[in-house]
Design an enzyme around this catalytic site. Sequence first.
Site, PDB file in Angstrom:
ATOM      1  N   GLU B 285       3.085   2.129  -5.387  1.00 31.80           N
ATOM      2  CA  GLU B 285       2.116   2.763  -6.289  1.00 31.80           C
ATOM      3  C   GLU B 285       1.469   3.971  -5.623  1.00 31.80           C
ATOM      4  O   GLU B 285       1.086   4.917  -6.279  1.00 31.80           O
ATOM      5  CB  GLU B 285       1.002   1.774  -6.631  1.00 31.80           C
ATOM      6  CG  GLU B 285       1.419   0.639  -7.499  1.00 31.80           C
ATOM      7  CD  GLU B 285       0.278  -0.350  -7.621  1.00 31.80           C
ATOM      8  OE1 GLU B 285      -0.445  -0.284  -8.620  1.00 31.80           O
ATOM      9  OE2 GLU B 285       0.091  -1.152  -6.682  1.00 31.80           O
ATOM     10  N   ARG B 494      -7.415  -8.887  -0.504  1.00 29.56           N
ATOM     11  CA  ARG B 494      -8.072  -8.786   0.790  1.00 29.56           C
ATOM     12  C   ARG B 494      -9.503  -8.293   0.625  1.00 29.56           C
ATOM     13  O   ARG B 494     -10.411  -8.756   1.304  1.00 29.56           O
ATOM     14  CB  ARG B 494      -7.320  -7.853   1.730  1.00 29.56           C
ATOM     15  CG  ARG B 494      -7.967  -7.860   3.105  1.00 29.56           C
ATOM     16  CD  ARG B 494      -7.169  -7.153   4.122  1.00 29.56           C
ATOM     17  NE  ARG B 494      -7.314  -5.709   3.991  1.00 29.56           N
ATOM     18  CZ  ARG B 494      -6.714  -4.853   4.799  1.00 29.56           C
ATOM     19  NH1 ARG B 494      -5.942  -5.292   5.753  1.00 29.56           N
ATOM     20  NH2 ARG B 494      -6.878  -3.561   4.635  1.00 29.56           N
ATOM     21  N   TYR B 557       7.761 -11.512   7.161  1.00 34.72           N
ATOM     22  CA  TYR B 557       6.396 -11.043   6.954  1.00 34.72           C
ATOM     23  C   TYR B 557       5.434 -12.163   7.297  1.00 34.72           C
ATOM     24  O   TYR B 557       5.626 -13.290   6.842  1.00 34.72           O
ATOM     25  CB  TYR B 557       6.225 -10.743   5.463  1.00 34.72           C
ATOM     26  CG  TYR B 557       5.832  -9.331   5.156  1.00 34.72           C
ATOM     27  CD1 TYR B 557       6.794  -8.374   4.912  1.00 34.72           C
ATOM     28  CD2 TYR B 557       4.491  -8.966   5.078  1.00 34.72           C
ATOM     29  CE1 TYR B 557       6.438  -7.076   4.607  1.00 34.72           C
ATOM     30  CE2 TYR B 557       4.132  -7.672   4.781  1.00 34.72           C
ATOM     31  CZ  TYR B 557       5.101  -6.729   4.536  1.00 34.72           C
ATOM     32  OH  TYR B 557       4.752  -5.451   4.239  1.00 34.72           O
TER      33      TYR B 557
END
Lengths: 678, 637
Positions: B285, B494, B557
């Site tokens: 994005e 977050r 990850y």
Amino acid sequence: MASKAVYSQHRDPLLKKRDDFEDILEERRKTSDLRYALRCYTPALYKGLTPCTVSDLKTMVLQSDQLLYVINQVSKETGTATDEIQLEAEAILEEMAHRLQLTTVRFFAFTLSKIFKTLFRSICVNEEGIQRLQQAIQEHPVVLLPSHRSYMDFLLVSYILYTYDLALPVIAAGMDFMGMKIVGEMLRMSGAFFIRRSFGGDKLYWAVFSEYVKTMLKNGFAPVEFFLEGTRSRTAKSLTPKLGLLNIVMDPFLKGQVFDVSLVPVSISYERILEEALYARELLGVPKPKESTSGLFKARKILSENYGSIHVYFGQPVSARSLAEGRVDRSQFNLTPRHIPSKPSEGIQDFVNDSAFRLVRSQEENMVLKPWVLLAALLLQNQAAGNKLGVLVEDLTEQAVWLRDLSRQFGAFLHWPDHVPPSRVVSSSLSLHRSLVRVSEGRVQLNSESGSGFPPAAMTPEEELLSKAVVVLSCASYRNQVLHVFIRAALLACAVHSVTGSRKQEIFNTFSFLRNMFSNEFILRPGAEVQDFEEACYLLVKSAVLQIHQQEVLVTDSGHRTLAFLTSILDPFVQGYQMVCRFLCEEATETLTENQFVPAVRKFFIKHLLTGGLKYVEVLSSDLQKNALAALLRLGAVQKLRGGADQGTLKVNTVMVNSLEDTLGGKLPTQKTLAARL
Amino acid sequence: MASNSSGDESSRHQTARHRLSVIAGHLQRPTDRNAALLAVDCKAQGSQPNVNTSDRGEGRTVPRRRQEIMKWNGWGYSDSRFLFNKKGQAEFTGNRYRLSGMIIPGLKDWMEGTFGANLQHKTQATPVLNTSAVQPPTLNEAFVEELKSTGIPFSHEAEDRVFRAHGHCLHEIFALREGKIGRVPDMVVWPNCHNDVVKIVELACKHNVCLIPYGGGTSVSSALECPPEETRSIVSLDTSQMNRILWIDEKNLTAHVESGIVGQDLERLLNESGYCTGHEPDSMEFSSLGGWVATRASGMKKNIYGNIEDLVIHIKMVTPRGVIEKSCQGPRMSTGPDIHHFILGSEGTLGVVTEVTIKIRPMPEYQKYGSVVFPNFEQGVACLREVARQRCAPASIRLMDNEQFKFGHALKPQVSSIFTSFLDGLKKFYITKFKGFDPNRLCVATLLFEGPREKVLQHEKQVYDIAAKFGGLAAGEDNGQRGYMLTFVIAYLRDLGMDYYVIGESFETSVPWDRVLDICRNVKARIIRECKDKGVQFPPLSTCRVTQTYDAGACVYFYFAFNYRGLSDPVHVYEQVEHAAREEILANGGSLSHHHGVGKLRKEWMRETVSNVGVGMLKSVKDYVDPNNIFGNRNLL
């Protein structure tokens, strides 16, 4: 749960915190053994455990990449078909593998309860250690590392773990046990797996063996137990650790296959060792009887004796990860597939060796010492001083109290009952060990012969000497238990004693020389000279024996007694090594081989003992003689020839051996010896 | 799925619409088709700074003043954020995403359960930037004067400068929330085209000004941090206005694009012509083409389209020595070491990437999500390995561990119909009771298939058959799709965490197949142990997923977060733990980075990663190309 502290984080030994003990036999004496043996057993297991059966384990090993790789390799080298080698591997595994079974464990739980209650007054265990172990078992794969003084050791450990409802270990045992038909199989069913004593070049055997151990460890199948010392110590001194199995159990951590491995040193101290006299005779050259079931039954007369108490101390779990922290670069394994076997790099070898020493030392530190150990030390010194009449009980008591206080200052884990008057402590110790000492007319003396074995009448002087030696060596095996407490200080004391003048540097040099000389004899971590020296200085300054200044080391007025004690505790070893040197210079022929060495030295020593040229009977110990040879080989003063007809022949560098002897005797300053080596 | 109803009905391409709805369709904005493909010349855009020029920026996401639409101290759009409403339910605001406007009932319990967080304990971020906390700019007057004469827009407003002084590392965002501002660029310039960049670089060399290229600002390697020791004037070179597709070559299936274009615009504009690049990093994005090149980015669909190094055909980069580019667009060359590889991963230390020719593909006819539940992570990894061995990986295949599976579950929006919730219950019953999966061990793989319909269905069957061999059960499209949606909103989460004393971050690595399980286990365990050792009062979240498969290994990850209540210096603790985790990765055969790059955060490990000689090689290139360290962000080396 594994902690970073490996040993003596505290410089001050008095600060060492040790747990209290509980007697597990007490409960056994009150309640039914049968119910105990049949009770519900549900140990806490490793959190990452993938449950599997004994036969699943074997399949996993046989199908492991590691093993398949080696099978292919061997097939290529020998031209044998892989199927055949696969079968061979299966056979090896079959011979090796344990068949841990709860019913057998229950059987042992029952019978051992009966036997232990007869033999021992108590079996004391530190329950906090048990709790730590229970935690550790759940967190990471666990390796149990008991000290090895007796056949009893591993049965005892399993018995204790069963009692506390902890996961039973699988135990690496020597193949010789398997000779004991039924017993061997029963041991197997209680978790023992058997390894050949030597399989040097056998790749396949090594692959099966190491993969088997690693598989059990990685899966968290059970705690893996083995003896770092490799074999039972006949002298009650800790033996230089063997690295094979430690290498194997470190490997999964180093290669990232497990997050961590907890290494748990277990210190087992016996007030009286079952094999006491047996060991002494073995050291004197009577060969060790082959393990056999009938032999075991013959040994049952020992059931009628009192063997005092046993203390088992489960030490602080040591994390392999923290041992390796900052020492090992694990990324060194990134560039080769991990299933391809490779010889550990020098760095890894040093790391494992260093870890092994730390672990053995922490075993030593948690060994419980009984008052008798101190008495044995004093009686031996007394005897060597030529006191034929023995020592007055009161004097012995006074000395013992003095030594008690000294050893406590040095951080010994001494179990001296303070609420009992010292005289009672001494007399009860003496009476427990009446096979070694006798008290007559208020004087204590070593027996001149052991209670059994040698015929009492019509002995030649040599037989008489050997008979006496059995007692002395038995005694020494108790005295030896306290050596680790004093060894560093004793080396320093000897150095101070033999150096003329008081220059610190010179004393350090002599200290290093002695330490180097005796590093096959005692547990002295390679490369830790300076630390050991500092520790020794610290202890002797603290106990007001020495004053240490920038350049100088001075003995205080009050320090002479301690210094004398320390030097004389090391003296038999110094003299023994000197005499080995002398033997090599004077008597060694061109064709002396390693195998002939011990008998020849023994003969030489007996001659000198009988003529009075040697004062310590204990130098007859083959252990000391072999250690001395190993040290000389290590220092390059003696060479062992390899290959051809001369295989095993010893080649002596007489000049160097001579100068080593002189240095040991204090006739040569250390510097010169060092020069002579070059 | 996405609420892209307004004005899209008339779209020429049905497929394009579908595409839009799938990835970039999280956005709701009219697309200005006229502005789509303008092969315009680079004209000077008027001399006053901060004036939006008329013929560009239309239909583009990123304005010159980013603060107009984006948060200055958090992730993403200002209008999109998680919050707990008055009823104490979690909610996602705005209307850009599928999750927008929805209630997420499970999130509160998950946050409380996982972190021991409490809605009563909130930390407020500094709401507006206190411009007085920003150091006044050190300007190089001569440089500014000459720059003015070129007409290239620039600014030395505090807001603009602060915005370009950080990426999205935890410590960077944490400091901003606390209102702490460190060294920031002294000015920002917005070149409009390659030639503008050439002029800027020339001036910078002439006046010895430090240049730091800025693309999308999504770095997580401290790459955008201004070196505190830099004494020269620092100029942030923001490429965001260089955002045009200059041409599309349908014969060769390539497009020539300016480097400042962000991923979603690139895809949307190409989609309108029926094409795509297929490069979809999680940050697409906001991250830019030039940034991808400069960091060696990787997209989730690399199995079909390749990573950035496979996608670029031609790169133009302006360096202090001049412009570097190849003379042709041949698909492969044997002309010594590939000079593209000096540029790929150079992290802004050598120059500014201005234009890139990138491969394009016709848009896929059909797309299908999917998911598979495995009884445990080990089985899941074994399945992924087998899929890679057979080289039949779908466009994307990702395996989440149990913790992440639960996390994904907690993010399920409120379902309206009783039927759906009944169905969910039934599914859960089937998997845990009937199939005997342990809810605390099972894990899920999410899949995305792309291609012609027939092939997709065939491919799907092949993958599910392999999965079945490893005990995997197909678990529906919905679960798969939600998994991918999460990648876009996780960064917003977050910020929510930080409102409630929870800090965290993700980091990645690549590792050979035989070490995947070991590295996952060990790094997660290391994180937990380090947190404990460093005095973190609550058990941390330590979780991982396998996000890419290769012939010889996988990309892993890690996500890691903890409740920092009771810690005096949480960021320091966080950094220590992350440092330890990275050491653990390296000790377990993992790479320093798979696609995040090195920046300044990881450069201490460069030497051991590429060897002394390797570092020397890179240094010598830097010394030749930029002897005066004009590109002085000090990344990498």
